[in-house]
Design an enzyme around this catalytic site. Structure first.
Site, PDB file in Angstrom:
ATOM      1  N   SER A   1       0.858  -1.413  -0.127  1.00 44.48           N
ATOM      2  CA  SER A   1      -0.049   0.107  -0.018  1.00 44.48           C
ATOM      3  C   SER A   1       0.849   1.471  -0.107  1.00 44.48           C
ATOM      4  N   ASN A   2       2.148   1.080   0.353  1.00 46.01           N
ATOM      5  CA  ASN A   2       2.888   2.478   0.530  1.00 46.01           C
ATOM      6  C   ASN A   2       4.384   1.973   0.188  1.00 46.01           C
TER       7      ASN A   2
ATOM      8  N   SER B   1       7.962   5.170  17.830  1.00 47.73           N
ATOM      9  CA  SER B   1       8.218   6.401  17.329  1.00 47.73           C
ATOM     10  C   SER B   1       8.793   7.401  18.350  1.00 47.73           C
ATOM     11  N   ALA B   2       9.655   8.238  18.311  1.00 46.90           N
ATOM     12  CA  ALA B   2       9.954   9.346  19.437  1.00 46.90           C
ATOM     13  C   ALA B   2       8.551  10.346  19.435  1.00 46.90           C
TER      14      ALA B   2
ATOM     15  N   TYR C   1      -1.902   9.515  14.187  1.00 51.33           N
ATOM     16  CA  TYR C   1      -0.725   8.823  14.049  1.00 51.33           C
ATOM     17  C   TYR C   1       0.081   8.434  15.481  1.00 51.33           C
TER      18      TYR C   1
ATOM     19  N   LYS D   1       0.534   4.802  18.049  1.00 51.61           N
ATOM     20  CA  LYS D   1       1.873   4.348  18.611  1.00 51.61           C
ATOM     21  C   LYS D   1       1.612   4.216  20.064  1.00 51.61           C
TER      22      LYS D   1
ATOM     23  N   PHE E   1      13.908   7.619  16.280  1.00 49.91           N
ATOM     24  CA  PHE E   1      14.133   9.207  16.221  1.00 49.91           C
ATOM     25  C   PHE E   1      13.824   9.414  14.780  1.00 49.91           C
ATOM     26  N   ASN E   2      14.745  10.028  13.994  1.00 45.28           N
ATOM     27  CA  ASN E   2      14.552  10.550  12.572  1.00 45.28           C
ATOM     28  C   ASN E   2      15.491   9.746  11.702  1.00 45.28           C
TER      29      ASN E   2
ATOM     30  N   ASN F   1       8.843  14.848   4.997  1.00 44.67           N
ATOM     31  CA  ASN F   1      10.176  14.727   5.750  1.00 44.67           C
ATOM     32  C   ASN F   1      11.251  15.525   5.060  1.00 44.67           C
TER      33      ASN F   1
ATOM     34  N   ASP G   1       5.161  21.108  15.217  1.00 43.80           N
ATOM     35  CA  ASP G   1       6.598  20.745  15.228  1.00 43.80           C
ATOM     36  C   ASP G   1       7.195  21.378  16.787  1.00 43.80           C
TER      37      ASP G   1
HETATM   38  P1  NAD Z   1       7.063   2.638   4.951  1.00 44.06           P
HETATM   39  O1  NAD Z   1       5.514   3.193   4.624  1.00 44.06           O
HETATM   40  O2  NAD Z   1       8.110   2.974   3.876  1.00 44.06           O
HETATM   41  O3  NAD Z   1       6.721   1.121   5.071  1.00 44.06           O
HETATM   42  C1  NAD Z   1       5.606   0.589   5.717  1.00 44.06           C
HETATM   43  C2  NAD Z   1       5.174  -0.710   4.793  1.00 44.06           C
HETATM   44  O4  NAD Z   1       3.968  -1.344   5.571  1.00 44.06           O
HETATM   45  C3  NAD Z   1       4.847  -0.499   3.500  1.00 44.06           C
HETATM   46  O5  NAD Z   1       5.650  -1.207   2.606  1.00 44.06           O
HETATM   47  C4  NAD Z   1       3.324  -0.639   3.279  1.00 44.06           C
HETATM   48  O6  NAD Z   1       3.010  -1.151   1.968  1.00 44.06           O
HETATM   49  C5  NAD Z   1       3.238  -1.673   4.435  1.00 44.06           C
HETATM   50  N1  NAD Z   1       1.862  -1.554   5.088  1.00 44.06           N
HETATM   51  C6  NAD Z   1       1.058  -0.815   5.413  1.00 44.06           C
HETATM   52  N2  NAD Z   1      -0.067  -1.243   5.724  1.00 44.06           N
HETATM   53  C7  NAD Z   1      -0.238  -2.486   5.819  1.00 44.06           C
HETATM   54  C8  NAD Z   1      -0.896  -3.667   6.091  1.00 44.06           C
HETATM   55  N3  NAD Z   1      -2.191  -3.340   6.471  1.00 44.06           N
HETATM   56  N4  NAD Z   1      -0.606  -4.849   5.620  1.00 44.06           N
HETATM   57  C9  NAD Z   1       0.464  -5.062   5.173  1.00 44.06           C
HETATM   58  N5  NAD Z   1       1.684  -4.197   4.768  1.00 44.06           N
HETATM   59  C10 NAD Z   1       1.024  -2.988   5.258  1.00 44.06           C
HETATM   60  O7  NAD Z   1       7.219   3.196   6.436  1.00 44.06           O
HETATM   61  P2  NAD Z   1       8.838   3.165   6.970  1.00 44.06           P
HETATM   62  O8  NAD Z   1       9.388   4.515   6.972  1.00 44.06           O
HETATM   63  O9  NAD Z   1       9.621   1.973   6.476  1.00 44.06           O
HETATM   64  O10 NAD Z   1       8.218   2.593   8.576  1.00 44.06           O
HETATM   65  C11 NAD Z   1       7.966   1.642   9.058  1.00 44.06           C
HETATM   66  C12 NAD Z   1       7.429   1.755  10.461  1.00 44.06           C
HETATM   67  O11 NAD Z   1       8.274   2.581  11.400  1.00 44.06           O
HETATM   68  C13 NAD Z   1       5.911   2.334  10.636  1.00 44.06           C
HETATM   69  O12 NAD Z   1       5.204   1.555  11.392  1.00 44.06           O
HETATM   70  C14 NAD Z   1       6.284   3.829  10.966  1.00 44.06           C
HETATM   71  O13 NAD Z   1       5.114   4.241  11.819  1.00 44.06           O
HETATM   72  C15 NAD Z   1       7.562   3.574  12.174  1.00 44.06           C
HETATM   73  N6  NAD Z   1       8.175   4.693  12.171  1.00 44.06           N
HETATM   74  C16 NAD Z   1       8.767   5.253  10.967  1.00 44.06           C
HETATM   75  C17 NAD Z   1       9.454   6.386  10.954  1.00 44.06           C
HETATM   76  C18 NAD Z   1      10.137   7.095   9.864  1.00 44.06           C
HETATM   77  O14 NAD Z   1      10.554   8.233   9.928  1.00 44.06           O
HETATM   78  N7  NAD Z   1      10.248   6.485   8.617  1.00 44.06           N
HETATM   79  C19 NAD Z   1       9.925   7.132  12.565  1.00 44.06           C
HETATM   80  C20 NAD Z   1       9.280   6.228  13.352  1.00 44.06           C
HETATM   81  C21 NAD Z   1       8.399   5.210  13.076  1.00 44.06           C
HETATM   82  C1  UD1 Z   2       8.204  13.808  11.666  1.00 42.11           C
HETATM   83  C2  UD1 Z   2       6.572  13.452  12.357  1.00 42.11           C
HETATM   84  C3  UD1 Z   2       6.914  12.383  13.276  1.00 42.11           C
HETATM   85  C4  UD1 Z   2       7.352  11.228  12.686  1.00 42.11           C
HETATM   86  C5  UD1 Z   2       8.740  11.353  12.093  1.00 42.11           C
HETATM   87  C6  UD1 Z   2       9.251  10.446  11.227  1.00 42.11           C
HETATM   88  C7  UD1 Z   2       5.526  15.623  12.349  1.00 42.11           C
HETATM   89  C8  UD1 Z   2       5.102  16.676  13.276  1.00 42.11           C
HETATM   90  N1  UD1 Z   2       6.274  14.672  13.037  1.00 42.11           N
HETATM   91  O1  UD1 Z   2       9.082  14.214  12.532  1.00 42.11           O
HETATM   92  O2  UD1 Z   2       5.969  12.014  14.155  1.00 42.11           O
HETATM   93  O3  UD1 Z   2       7.663   9.939  13.825  1.00 42.11           O
HETATM   94  O4  UD1 Z   2       8.286  12.579  11.339  1.00 42.11           O
HETATM   95  O5  UD1 Z   2       8.249  10.016   9.946  1.00 42.11           O
HETATM   96  O6  UD1 Z   2       5.268  15.471  11.207  1.00 42.11           O
HETATM   97  N2  UD1 Z   2      11.528  20.566   7.910  1.00 42.11           N
HETATM   98  C9  UD1 Z   2      11.557  21.710   7.397  1.00 42.11           C
HETATM   99  N3  UD1 Z   2      11.058  21.577   6.204  1.00 42.11           N
HETATM  100  C10 UD1 Z   2      10.359  20.602   5.524  1.00 42.11           C
HETATM  101  C11 UD1 Z   2      10.293  19.550   6.190  1.00 42.11           C
HETATM  102  C12 UD1 Z   2      10.757  19.601   7.539  1.00 42.11           C
HETATM  103  O7  UD1 Z   2      12.306  22.765   7.899  1.00 42.11           O
HETATM  104  O8  UD1 Z   2       9.990  20.576   4.252  1.00 42.11           O
HETATM  105  C13 UD1 Z   2      11.747  20.540   9.420  1.00 42.11           C
HETATM  106  C14 UD1 Z   2      10.945  20.164  10.337  1.00 42.11           C
HETATM  107  O9  UD1 Z   2      10.304  21.487  10.971  1.00 42.11           O
HETATM  108  C15 UD1 Z   2      11.891  19.756  11.616  1.00 42.11           C
HETATM  109  C16 UD1 Z   2      13.003  18.935  10.874  1.00 42.11           C
HETATM  110  O10 UD1 Z   2      12.938  19.326   9.674  1.00 42.11           O
HETATM  111  O11 UD1 Z   2      12.441  20.598  12.365  1.00 42.11           O
HETATM  112  C17 UD1 Z   2      12.598  17.282  10.557  1.00 42.11           C
HETATM  113  O12 UD1 Z   2      11.413  17.381  10.034  1.00 42.11           O
HETATM  114  P1  UD1 Z   2      10.749  15.882   9.581  1.00 42.11           P
HETATM  115  O13 UD1 Z   2      11.575  15.326   8.644  1.00 42.11           O
HETATM  116  O14 UD1 Z   2       9.230  16.078   8.951  1.00 42.11           O
HETATM  117  O15 UD1 Z   2      10.561  14.994  10.714  1.00 42.11           O
HETATM  118  P2  UD1 Z   2       9.767  15.417  12.156  1.00 42.11           P
HETATM  119  O16 UD1 Z   2       8.887  16.534  12.090  1.00 42.11           O
HETATM  120  O17 UD1 Z   2      10.727  15.467  13.261  1.00 42.11           O
END
Ligand code: NAD
Ligand code: UD1
Length: 339
Positions: free
Chosen positions: A34-35, A124-125, A148, A152, A177-178, A198, A294
């Protein structure tokens, strides 16, 4: 030893897949795409030189998950499947509650039915909300500011309740974290659909010329240069953190909740400069209003993960930027160009 990776075709899942194989485990992907793009499977085969095991389906389909757990004699599950866009969760909360909570419940029911008891969960943080101070330690109060983040938090609570009811379950909650960057091979990476939310993928596309400039959300935060500070962690370090968690849980640890971060915060402008250095490109940017929701600063105290997992992040911001750039410049359309 076979490990199920729900959401294994996604950004973090695909990197965790590679790290698990390198550590000698046999990962099995479960994803409904789906993603993510099915082309990631071909890329993973190229990176690892091994046939990829993937079961296509929805984690909310409990009978399907049970079959997969049995068919592959799964010893532990890493649960990454879910939706993750904060803004979308505010606009469409039911999608988030249905997929994230429904997915976690279905998975746990399937695991319970086949007596699979080791689970590593992607938290997630965001569960720390707007922290009173930094660095953030695991005992800090949890809260949420959007649906969201709420999912979590609720899943963390469901896992705690299940562990209390079934002390033989071993559950590791990993608070990321990020995550940024990509595998150094340049074949797998973050591939968001549409305009990225992001920072790092946005900067990558500005550097590539696909987007005109970066809006820096807020220049008046109480931080050294006025822009937001975050704990960026290389996705391969994060992937290795999952391997360490699986190893600890299978090795008899009773369960944990740990931060996966570097412990070092960087501002938006520091990331922009590091990316310019790594790519040799200019990242045009201008200061814009703060983004609602933010926080000024968010970075981890990573001490507990070091202590409990023997893991710590090793890769620098320069590597994160260099690897993100190698991926983005080598794959300007992500996985979409693959057949
Ligand atoms: P992503 O969207 O790239 O990966 C998620 C995957 O899950 C995708 O491949 C999607 O197709 C699959 N998916 C979604 N719903 C599903 C379902 N119902 N059944 C089967 N597959 C399904 O995201 P990611 O960045 O790899 O994140 C993975 C996990 O980590 C998520 O749970 C996300 O909330 C968590 N997380 C991500 C971040 C980040 O910054 N990327 C930060 C904190 C936590
Ligand atoms: C975001 C989510 C958080 C999630 C994380 C990872 C929000 C409020 N928080 O975190 O819940 O776990 O992503 O998916 O959305 N920034 C800019 N310009 C941009 C994009 C971002 O200045 O176009 C800045 C933001 O203000 C922040 C930093 O970059 O200070 C990081 O942003 P981002 O990558 O979106 O992550 P978070 O906001 O920390």
């Amino acid at each position: 030893m076979n490990i199920l990776l729900t959401g294994g075709a996604g950004y973090i899942g695909s990197h965790t897949y590679v790290a698990l194989l390198e550590a000698g485990y046999t990962p099995v992907i479960l994803d409904n795409f789906s993603n993510s793009h099915p082309a990631v499977l071909g890329r993973l085969q190229r990176v690892t030189d091994r046939q990829v095991l993937c079961e296509t389906g929805d984690v909310r389909d409990t009978a399907f998950v049970q079959d997969v757990l049995r068919k592959h004699s799964i010893q532990a599950v890493i649960h990454l499947a879910g939706d993750k866009a904060v803004g979308e969760s505010v606009a469409n909360p039911l999608k988030y509650y249905f997929n994230n909570l429904g997915g976690a419940i279905s998975l746990m029911q399937a695991m319970q039915a086949v007596d699979c008891k080791v689970l590593v969960f992607s938290s997630s943080a965001t569960v720390y909300g707007d922290p009173a101070s930094v660095p953030i330690a695991e005992h800090f109060p949890r809260s949420h500011t959007n649906p969201y983040g709420h999912t979590k938090l609720v899943i963390e609570d469901m896992l705690a309740a299940q562990s209390a009811a079934r002390p033989d379950w071993k559950v590791a909650v990993l608070r990321y974290f990020n995550p940024v960057g990509a595998h150094a091979c340049g074949l797998i990476g973050e591939d968001p659909a549409g305009i990225p939310n992001n920072l790092m993928p946005y900067i990558s596309r500005v550097a590539l010329g696909q987007l005109p400039f970066l809006e820096v959300f807020g220049g008046d935060y109480p931080t050294p240069d006025g822009t937001g500070v975050r704990d960026y962690i290389h996705v391969c370090d994060l992937a290795e953190g999952h391997v360490a968690a699986v190893r600890a849980m299978l090795g008899g640890s009773s369960g944990m909740q740990v931060n996966l971060g570097t412990g070092r915060g960087y501002s938006v402008l520091e990331v922009v400069r590091a990316f310019e250095q790594a790519s040799g490109r200019t990242v045009r940017h201008r200061i814009a209003p703060r983004r609602p929701g933010d926080v000024a600063q968010c970075y981890a105290n990573p001490g507990l993960a070091r202590q409990q997992l023997g893991w710590q992040a090793r890769r620098t911001l320069e590597q994160m930027c260099a690897d993100a750039w190698r991926w983005q410049s080598g794959n300007p359309n992500g996985y979409r160009d693959d057949a």
